[in-house]
Design a protein around this motif. Sequence first.
Motif, PDB file in Angstrom:
ATOM      1  N   LEU A   1      41.940 -36.936-110.749  1.00  0.00           N
ATOM      2  CA  LEU A   1      41.909 -37.548-112.077  1.00  0.00           C
ATOM      3  C   LEU A   1      41.762 -39.064-112.019  1.00  0.00           C
ATOM      4  O   LEU A   1      41.599 -39.699-113.063  1.00  0.00           O
ATOM      5  N   GLY A   2      41.824 -39.648-110.823  1.00  0.00           N
ATOM      6  CA  GLY A   2      41.578 -41.079-110.689  1.00  0.00           C
ATOM      7  C   GLY A   2      42.750 -41.924-110.257  1.00  0.00           C
ATOM      8  O   GLY A   2      42.632 -43.152-110.205  1.00  0.00           O
ATOM      9  N   ALA A   3      43.894 -41.318-109.926  1.00  0.00           N
ATOM     10  CA  ALA A   3      45.034 -42.094-109.443  1.00  0.00           C
ATOM     11  C   ALA A   3      44.782 -42.567-108.015  1.00  0.00           C
ATOM     12  O   ALA A   3      44.102 -41.894-107.239  1.00  0.00           O
ATOM     13  N   GLN A   4      45.328 -43.714-107.680  1.00  0.00           N
ATOM     14  CA  GLN A   4      45.278 -44.208-106.308  1.00  0.00           C
ATOM     15  C   GLN A   4      46.609 -43.907-105.624  1.00  0.00           C
ATOM     16  O   GLN A   4      47.670 -44.116-106.223  1.00  0.00           O
ATOM     17  N   VAL A   5      46.543 -43.452-104.392  1.00  0.00           N
ATOM     18  CA  VAL A   5      47.742 -43.174-103.603  1.00  0.00           C
ATOM     19  C   VAL A   5      47.650 -43.980-102.311  1.00  0.00           C
ATOM     20  O   VAL A   5      46.667 -43.878-101.570  1.00  0.00           O
ATOM     21  N   ARG A   6      48.686 -44.766-102.044  1.00  0.00           N
ATOM     22  CA  ARG A   6      48.747 -45.551-100.817  1.00  0.00           C
ATOM     23  C   ARG A   6      49.955 -45.108-100.005  1.00  0.00           C
ATOM     24  O   ARG A   6      51.092 -45.244-100.448  1.00  0.00           O
ATOM     25  N   ARG A   7      49.679 -44.559 -98.821  1.00  0.00           N
ATOM     26  CA  ARG A   7      50.759 -44.106 -97.946  1.00  0.00           C
ATOM     27  C   ARG A   7      51.150 -45.218 -96.979  1.00  0.00           C
ATOM     28  O   ARG A   7      50.378 -46.124 -96.713  1.00  0.00           O
ATOM     29  N   GLY A   8      52.365 -45.115 -96.459  1.00  0.00           N
ATOM     30  CA  GLY A   8      52.884 -46.148 -95.580  1.00  0.00           C
ATOM     31  C   GLY A   8      53.240 -47.411 -96.327  1.00  0.00           C
ATOM     32  O   GLY A   8      53.351 -48.482 -95.724  1.00  0.00           O
ATOM     33  N   CYS A   9      53.448 -47.285 -97.634  1.00  0.00           N
ATOM     34  CA  CYS A   9      53.796 -48.435 -98.479  1.00  0.00           C
ATOM     35  C   CYS A   9      55.043 -48.096 -99.282  1.00  0.00           C
ATOM     36  O   CYS A   9      55.159 -46.999 -99.829  1.00  0.00           O
ATOM     37  N   ALA A  10      55.947 -49.042 -99.366  1.00  0.00           N
ATOM     38  CA  ALA A  10      57.168 -48.830-100.130  1.00  0.00           C
ATOM     39  C   ALA A  10      57.529 -50.092-100.888  1.00  0.00           C
ATOM     40  O   ALA A  10      57.216 -51.207-100.457  1.00  0.00           O
TER      41      ALA A  10
END
Length: 514
Positions: A152-161
């Motif tokens: 749907l267009g969301a951005q997901v960034r892993r290794g980030c908090a």
Amino acid sequence: MHSPQFTSESSSNDTVERDFTVGDVPGLQSSASGGDRAPFMFDVIIAGCGPTGAMLAAELRLHDVRVLVLEKETEPVSFARIVGLHIRSIELMAMRGLLDRILEHGRKRPAGGFFAAITKPAPEGLDSAHAYLLGIPQPAIVRLLEERAIQLGAQVRRGCAVADFEQDDEGVTVELADGEQLRSRYLVGCDGGRSTVRKLLGVGFPGEPSRTETLMGEMEVGVPQEDIAAKVTEINKTNKIFSLRPFGEGIYRVVVPVAGVSDRAEPLTLEDFKQQLRTIAGTDFGVHSPRWLSRFGDATRLAERYRVGRVLLAGDAAHIHPPTGGQGLNLGVQDAFNLGWKLSGQIRGWAPETLLDTYQAERHPVAEDVLDNTRAQMELLSTEPGPQAVRRLLTELMDFDEVNRYLIEKITAIGIRYDFGEGPDLLGRRLRDIDVKQGHLYGLLHRGRGLLLDRTERLTVGGWSDRVDYLADPAAGLDVPCVLLRPDGHVAWIGDDQQDLDDHLSRWFGKPAN
């Protein structure tokens, strides 16, 4: 002039938002003039990409809200812990067109025996087209919801908090562990029971700390299955938590309770399992070759507030409790469903002034109830004589259909009724997936918009058609003339008067567009 029999209108892609008053919100600080602030990169930043965060991201993207999800783990959880989707969560998946895909990865089970593991079948005629439990590996449901959000267009960034944040009257500046700063209109903490967002926000998390814990893992065993079954049956006469269940390919799911709480800083080992198995069963069943090991406590806590200014909490960041009854994941996903359309309306600029406040007003009492029923269930699982006596009495009472039905509806969340004021019993409740001439009701809710279901064919959604759909269907399976459904499927209005309808459209969906 009547609306067409089924109408829907797309929203504009422009993102707007009404003004926000600093002085009215505790904890919200005024910043420098707008020209000194960094531009918004996102409308909403979500901390945590578990089921709650991923579901919320998908809900927000249905309304063209710019979303970034930050997940501290670099890779999804690999071990296949099975979780259960209860009836209400299954209904929500159907409302968004996700259910068929999810069913491919799950297994339907009877909707009974949830409350304190008291083995009573579900009552007949539960008010749902999806009256079953869906067992599904947790990594699968997380992956499916994350994929949905990304599609749907969301951005997901892993290794980030989230390491820190600061909010002002226009938005939130989020700082990551590496010092990078991001700017958004809102921040939502879906980052679990040890939520960094909640701690930084300074929201109290009162309740009870863990008094006991439970070890859980998947491993191979070294004794015949019939010997295991006999021993487990004997122990379960008094200890309902203990279990060893085959999980395919020679693997067993092992659950063993522990008196007291261990040092969480110390890693859990197979020897810990063996020792506790010997303590309870007199044998360690020759367990070996674990796939994964984990432990959880029985801490029970509820955030004092779900919102401070432009920062909100959802899922385990807002509430934790023992897993008895399997309500935790479901409670978080349902939080996301309640919050998504309201936060979207705030960002899109049409939300009534108090709409976002209804998130806490509606969901906080639901969490209180879940915490209370899990407390009760934990008492009923005690091996002490007093709780065992109460358990035997409740087991007898559950033979009455009314008692069994009440407890099942409570655990599966289909008994929830939000307080929308005086009115018929259906007001404030969710509407089951009834048959309509378009097929099924939930098929009309895939876009996350409101819906007017009009059996009179006389009403209209008028200037709200950009956020509320309309269906004229005299034969719809209702015993009331018309209902207005919110995007989460709860009944916001019942009646047949246009002026009264307009008042309620304004209450939930703001001013008309024209």
